[in-house]
Design a protein around this motif. Sequence first.
Motif, PDB file in Angstrom:
ATOM      1  N   ALA A  64      -9.933   2.638   1.485  1.00 44.71           N
ATOM      2  CA  ALA A  64      -9.841   3.961   0.870  1.00 44.71           C
ATOM      3  C   ALA A  64     -10.605   3.937  -0.445  1.00 44.71           C
ATOM      4  CB  ALA A  64      -8.381   4.331   0.629  1.00 44.71           C
ATOM      5  N   ARG A  65     -10.909   5.123  -0.944  1.00 45.95           N
ATOM      6  CA  ARG A  65     -11.596   5.188  -2.229  1.00 45.95           C
ATOM      7  C   ARG A  65     -10.742   4.540  -3.315  1.00 45.95           C
ATOM      8  NH1 ARG A  65     -16.172   8.028  -2.241  1.00 45.95           N
ATOM      9  NH2 ARG A  65     -16.548   9.564  -0.599  1.00 45.95           N
ATOM     10  N   ALA A  66     -11.402   3.879  -4.233  1.00 49.20           N
ATOM     11  CA  ALA A  66     -10.694   3.151  -5.284  1.00 49.20           C
ATOM     12  C   ALA A  66      -9.720   4.066  -6.022  1.00 49.20           C
ATOM     13  CB  ALA A  66     -11.700   2.557  -6.269  1.00 49.20           C
ATOM     14  N   GLY A  67      -8.522   3.539  -6.249  1.00 47.40           N
ATOM     15  CA  GLY A  67      -7.545   4.293  -7.025  1.00 47.40           C
ATOM     16  C   GLY A  67      -6.619   5.159  -6.211  1.00 47.40           C
ATOM     17  N   ARG A  68      -6.829   5.265  -4.884  1.00 44.12           N
ATOM     18  CA  ARG A  68      -5.930   6.067  -4.055  1.00 44.12           C
ATOM     19  C   ARG A  68      -4.553   5.426  -4.016  1.00 44.12           C
ATOM     20  NH1 ARG A  68      -8.269   9.926  -0.488  1.00 44.12           N
ATOM     21  NH2 ARG A  68     -10.015  10.822  -1.646  1.00 44.12           N
ATOM     22  N   THR A  69      -3.522   6.235  -4.242  1.00 48.51           N
ATOM     23  CA  THR A  69      -2.148   5.741  -4.284  1.00 48.51           C
ATOM     24  C   THR A  69      -1.380   6.211  -3.053  1.00 48.51           C
ATOM     25  OG1 THR A  69      -1.318   7.698  -5.441  1.00 48.51           O
ATOM     26  CG2 THR A  69      -2.205   5.903  -6.806  1.00 48.51           C
TER      27      THR A  69
ATOM     28  N   THR B 247       0.720  -0.617   3.301  1.00 47.86           N
ATOM     29  CA  THR B 247      -0.258  -0.837   2.234  1.00 47.86           C
ATOM     30  C   THR B 247      -1.334   0.229   2.329  1.00 47.86           C
ATOM     31  OG1 THR B 247       0.112  -3.225   2.311  1.00 47.86           O
ATOM     32  CG2 THR B 247      -1.920  -2.475   1.266  1.00 47.86           C
ATOM     33  N   VAL B 248      -1.723   0.810   1.214  1.00 51.82           N
ATOM     34  CA  VAL B 248      -2.845   1.742   1.227  1.00 51.82           C
ATOM     35  C   VAL B 248      -4.097   0.963   1.611  1.00 51.82           C
ATOM     36  CG1 VAL B 248      -4.300   3.283  -0.156  1.00 51.82           C
ATOM     37  CG2 VAL B 248      -1.821   3.259  -0.496  1.00 51.82           C
ATOM     38  N   SER B 249      -4.836   1.475   2.577  1.00 53.04           N
ATOM     39  CA  SER B 249      -6.006   0.766   3.082  1.00 53.04           C
ATOM     40  C   SER B 249      -6.956   0.378   1.955  1.00 53.04           C
ATOM     41  CB  SER B 249      -6.763   1.648   4.084  1.00 53.04           C
ATOM     42  OG  SER B 249      -8.003   1.047   4.428  1.00 53.04           O
ATOM     43  N   PRO B 250      -7.397  -0.893   1.929  1.00 57.36           N
ATOM     44  CA  PRO B 250      -8.379  -1.297   0.919  1.00 57.36           C
ATOM     45  C   PRO B 250      -9.722  -0.604   1.105  1.00 57.36           C
ATOM     46  CG  PRO B 250      -8.030  -3.057   2.523  1.00 57.36           C
ATOM     47  CD  PRO B 250      -6.993  -2.012   2.789  1.00 57.36           C
TER      48      PRO B 250
END
Length: 326
Positions: free
Chosen positions: A267-272, A262-265
Motif C-alpha cells: 500500500a502507499r506509504a503511511g496507510r493505516t 497487517t496493512v499490506s506493505p
Amino acid sequence: MDLTARAFWLRSPGHGELREVELPEPGDGEVLVRALYSGVSRGTETLVFRGGVPESQHAAMRAPFQEGDFPAPVKYGYLSVGRVEQGPAELVGRTVFCLYPHQSRYVVPASAVTVVPDTVPAARAILAGTVETAVNALWDAGPQVGDRIAVVGGGMIGCSVAALLARHPGVRVQLVDADPERAGTARALGVDFALPGDALGECDLVVHASATEQGLVRSLELLAPEGTVVELSWYGDRRVTLPLGEAFHSRRLTLRSSQVGTVSPRARAGRTYADRLALALDLLAEPAFDALISGESAFEDLPDVLPRLASGELKGLCHRILYTVD
C-alpha cells in the motif's frame, strides 16, 4: 440510563447462547453504540463456532473486542453497524461501523468506530470488514492494466475481490466457483463466471479464496508462466497438499499469502488500518455489493441460526443479523 445489553456467546463448540451483560458508563472519549445490524463472517465465524481454531493461532485469531478464549466460551465477531447514543457531540446520532461481536449495545473508545458515509445504507455497511480484506488483498496482488485474472472461490471474500476488480481498467476478470448458483452473484457484480473445469487459463494473477485444497490446486493450474496466486484462504487446523513437484518451478510460479491483520506493505506509504477501513466504507456506496447479503435473521434467533450456517443448511454469502431498536 439503562446500561444493559444482550450478547451472543459460544458456550462450547457447536453451542451458542444469548447472555445479559452490564455495560460500563461511557467515559471521556468513549461512545455507547446501539446495534442496528451485524454480519456473520461465514468462513471464519463458522470455523470458530465448530471449535476449529488451532491452538497455535489462538492469539493471531483474536478479534479486537473478543471476550473469552478459544475454543470456548468466547464472544466473537467483527461486523457491527450501530447508532451512537452517547459520546462526543460530533458522533451522537451518527451511524458507525465497529469491529465488535454480536451484541445489542456496547461501549468502546470513539477511535474504534468509523462513521458510515451518507452514501452507504446501514444495512450494507456490515460488509465493511469483508471489503477491507479485499482492499488489502488487491494491495498485495497489485493488478495491472490488461491483466488476465481469476478469482477462485465465490464466498464473501472472493466476491468482494471480484467486485473491486470489476472496476479495474482493462482487466479480464472471471469468478470461478464449484456452485453454479454463484453465476447470478457474478452477474450482479459485473464479472464473468465459470465452473472450475471451464475457467479461462493463462492468468497473470489468480486470487484464491475457496479455502479448499482443490481450489488452490486449480488456481495454480490457471496461471500463465511467471504468474502469481495470492492466497486469501485460511485453513484452520487442516493441511493442504500441492503439486509443487510438477511444473511449478519450470513455469516460475509464485504463491503469496495475504492476511488482513497487517496493512499490506505494498500500500502507499503511511496507510493505516483506519485509512483502509474508511476506504472500504466509501467503496460500499456501490449498490452491486447488495448481492453479497443473501439472508437475514433476528438477533434473538442467532443461537439457532449459527449451527445451520456452520452445517451448510443455510447457504449463501453474508448472513445479516437484525436488532430490535426501541
